[in-house]
Design a protein around this motif. Structure first.
Motif, PDB file in Angstrom:
ATOM      1  N   GLU A  79     -35.926   5.158  30.321  1.00  0.00           N
ATOM      2  CA  GLU A  79     -36.771   4.631  29.192  1.00  0.00           C
ATOM      3  C   GLU A  79     -37.947   5.421  29.272  1.00  0.00           C
ATOM      4  O   GLU A  79     -38.359   5.899  28.403  1.00  0.00           O
ATOM      5  N   ARG A  80     -38.440   6.060  30.540  1.00  0.00           N
ATOM      6  CA  ARG A  80     -39.676   6.743  30.534  1.00  0.00           C
ATOM      7  C   ARG A  80     -39.227   8.072  30.038  1.00  0.00           C
ATOM      8  O   ARG A  80     -39.922   8.723  29.336  1.00  0.00           O
ATOM      9  N   TYR A  81     -38.154   8.646  30.469  1.00  0.00           N
ATOM     10  CA  TYR A  81     -37.790  10.087  29.838  1.00  0.00           C
ATOM     11  C   TYR A  81     -37.372  10.080  28.403  1.00  0.00           C
ATOM     12  O   TYR A  81     -37.759  10.942  27.662  1.00  0.00           O
ATOM     13  N   LEU A  82     -36.849   9.014  27.931  1.00  0.00           N
ATOM     14  CA  LEU A  82     -36.647   8.795  26.601  1.00  0.00           C
ATOM     15  C   LEU A  82     -37.641   8.883  25.694  1.00  0.00           C
ATOM     16  O   LEU A  82     -37.838   9.632  24.752  1.00  0.00           O
ATOM     17  N   MET A  83     -38.897   8.104  26.000  1.00  0.00           N
ATOM     18  CA  MET A  83     -40.025   8.144  25.461  1.00  0.00           C
ATOM     19  C   MET A  83     -40.820   9.379  25.570  1.00  0.00           C
ATOM     20  O   MET A  83     -41.624   9.806  24.535  1.00  0.00           O
ATOM     21  N   GLU A  84     -40.574   9.930  26.817  1.00  0.00           N
ATOM     22  CA  GLU A  84     -41.410  11.305  26.705  1.00  0.00           C
ATOM     23  C   GLU A  84     -40.725  12.323  25.948  1.00  0.00           C
ATOM     24  O   GLU A  84     -41.507  13.161  25.199  1.00  0.00           O
ATOM     25  N   PHE A 106     -27.804   8.904  25.186  1.00  0.00           N
ATOM     26  CA  PHE A 106     -29.165   9.169  25.269  1.00  0.00           C
ATOM     27  C   PHE A 106     -29.945   9.794  24.128  1.00  0.00           C
ATOM     28  O   PHE A 106     -30.900   9.466  23.552  1.00  0.00           O
ATOM     29  N   LEU A 107     -29.425  10.960  23.931  1.00  0.00           N
ATOM     30  CA  LEU A 107     -29.818  11.877  22.699  1.00  0.00           C
ATOM     31  C   LEU A 107     -29.876  11.191  21.395  1.00  0.00           C
ATOM     32  O   LEU A 107     -30.822  11.102  20.385  1.00  0.00           O
ATOM     33  N   ALA A 108     -28.759  10.430  20.963  1.00  0.00           N
ATOM     34  CA  ALA A 108     -28.704   9.303  19.923  1.00  0.00           C
ATOM     35  C   ALA A 108     -29.710   8.360  19.790  1.00  0.00           C
ATOM     36  O   ALA A 108     -30.326   8.073  18.750  1.00  0.00           O
ATOM     37  N   GLU A 109     -29.963   7.759  21.077  1.00  0.00           N
ATOM     38  CA  GLU A 109     -31.228   6.774  21.296  1.00  0.00           C
ATOM     39  C   GLU A 109     -32.415   7.538  21.015  1.00  0.00           C
ATOM     40  O   GLU A 109     -33.498   6.736  20.410  1.00  0.00           O
ATOM     41  N   VAL A 110     -32.676   8.709  21.514  1.00  0.00           N
ATOM     42  CA  VAL A 110     -33.961   9.394  21.102  1.00  0.00           C
ATOM     43  C   VAL A 110     -34.235   9.543  19.586  1.00  0.00           C
ATOM     44  O   VAL A 110     -35.192   9.330  19.174  1.00  0.00           O
ATOM     45  N   ASP A 111     -33.163   9.967  18.973  1.00  0.00           N
ATOM     46  CA  ASP A 111     -32.973  10.036  17.656  1.00  0.00           C
ATOM     47  C   ASP A 111     -33.626   8.715  16.797  1.00  0.00           C
ATOM     48  O   ASP A 111     -34.251   8.381  15.890  1.00  0.00           O
ATOM     49  N   ALA A 112     -32.845   7.630  17.350  1.00  0.00           N
ATOM     50  CA  ALA A 112     -32.916   6.191  16.530  1.00  0.00           C
ATOM     51  C   ALA A 112     -34.095   5.838  16.926  1.00  0.00           C
ATOM     52  O   ALA A 112     -34.908   5.190  16.130  1.00  0.00           O
ATOM     53  N   ARG A 113     -34.973   6.257  18.137  1.00  0.00           N
ATOM     54  CA  ARG A 113     -36.147   5.702  18.541  1.00  0.00           C
ATOM     55  C   ARG A 113     -37.237   6.369  17.425  1.00  0.00           C
ATOM     56  O   ARG A 113     -38.156   5.601  17.023  1.00  0.00           O
ATOM     57  N   ILE A 114     -37.007   7.537  17.289  1.00  0.00           N
ATOM     58  CA  ILE A 114     -37.976   8.385  16.185  1.00  0.00           C
ATOM     59  C   ILE A 114     -37.837   7.566  14.623  1.00  0.00           C
ATOM     60  O   ILE A 114     -38.917   7.530  14.040  1.00  0.00           O
ATOM     61  N   GLU A 115     -36.752   7.545  14.444  1.00  0.00           N
ATOM     62  CA  GLU A 115     -36.495   6.679  13.135  1.00  0.00           C
ATOM     63  C   GLU A 115     -36.969   5.346  13.161  1.00  0.00           C
ATOM     64  O   GLU A 115     -37.661   4.936  11.898  1.00  0.00           O
ATOM     65  N   ARG A 116     -36.966   4.527  14.193  1.00  0.00           N
ATOM     66  CA  ARG A 116     -37.783   3.310  14.093  1.00  0.00           C
ATOM     67  C   ARG A 116     -39.324   3.530  13.998  1.00  0.00           C
ATOM     68  O   ARG A 116     -39.940   2.791  13.223  1.00  0.00           O
ATOM     69  N   LEU A 117     -39.734   4.437  14.528  1.00  0.00           N
ATOM     70  CA  LEU A 117     -41.238   4.825  14.331  1.00  0.00           C
ATOM     71  C   LEU A 117     -41.639   5.305  13.082  1.00  0.00           C
ATOM     72  O   LEU A 117     -42.634   4.841  12.478  1.00  0.00           O
TER      73      LEU A 117
END
Length: 217
Positions: free
Chosen positions: A41-46, A194-205
């Motif tokens: 999670e830490r790296y994902l948010m980074e 993992f990279l799909a989750e990074v994209d999804a997190r940005i979309e949520r923001l």
């Protein structure tokens, strides 16, 4: 991108927001219950922060890390002397099939190999010698390098410490692609998730900041 010098501003900029081999363990490591570790999670948010700002996340550099970086050329010279191989510096290598994933091996070795140098503390170095194998926490990095360099058949892991007696200074173990095929496949699978989750997190923001969304809710 292979022409870039590792550590240069261009190299750092090319890595921004991307999953890199040096952090691959955060993607594949699991707790005793089989769940991603806190580092996931830490790296994902980074990476989310890097993509939003276009800036590299700051990282603490210890005196041991600086010492290791300063002695890498000496380790390389010792490796070349022992193996009689010629090595070539390389910059950032994108994965051929997975966008936003790449690696920066320390050197290319001939036409078939890679080499990764570690110049750790003496305690870590002698523990590695006694274990006689590549430390498990470094394996995801080597797997990622082989994943990003599919034409390479192996990577040599080298631990080097000039402070110990001459015959103990260089430890080398070869990691064959064929022996790590399942691990490489798993790393690539987990990297896509993992990279799909990074994209999804940005979309949520983006959704959270979209005008009218709060009122509609």
């Amino acid at each position: 991108m292979a022409e870039m010098v590792q550590g240069s501003p261009e190299w750092l900029a090319e890595r921004v927001g991307k999953l890199t081999a040096s952090r691959a363990s955060a993607v594949v490591d699991r707790t005793a219950k089989g769940k991603p570790t806190a580092d996931y999670e830490r790296y994902l948010m980074e990476l989310v922060a890097e993509r939003l700002t276009g800036l590299s996340a700051p990282h603490f550099v210890s005196s041991e890390m600086l010492w290791g970086a300063e002695h890498e050329p000496v380790a390389c010279a010792a490796y070349e002397f022992e193996t009689d191989f010629d090595t070539t510096k390389i910059g950032f290598v994108p994965h051929p099939l997975i966008p936003m994933f790449g690696a920066s091996p320390d050197r290319l070795v001939g036409s078939r190999g890679l080499v990764e140098f570690k110049c750790p503390t003496t305690l870590t170095h002698i523990k590695t010698i006694l274990a006689g194998t590549v430390p498990e926490d470094h394996c995801p990095q080597l797997d990622a390098q082989l994943a990003c360099c599919p034409e390479r058949e192996w990577v040599d892991f080298v631990s080097y410490d000039p402070r110990v007696p001459d015959d103990m200074r260089l430890f080398r173990r070869r990691v064959l692609r064929a022996d790590r095929a399942d691990n490489i496949h798993n790393l690539e699978h987990e990297s896509r998730i993992f990279l799909a989750e990074v994209d999804a997190r940005i979309e949520r923001l983006a959704d959270a900041c979209r005008p009218g969304l709060k009122e509609a809710a």
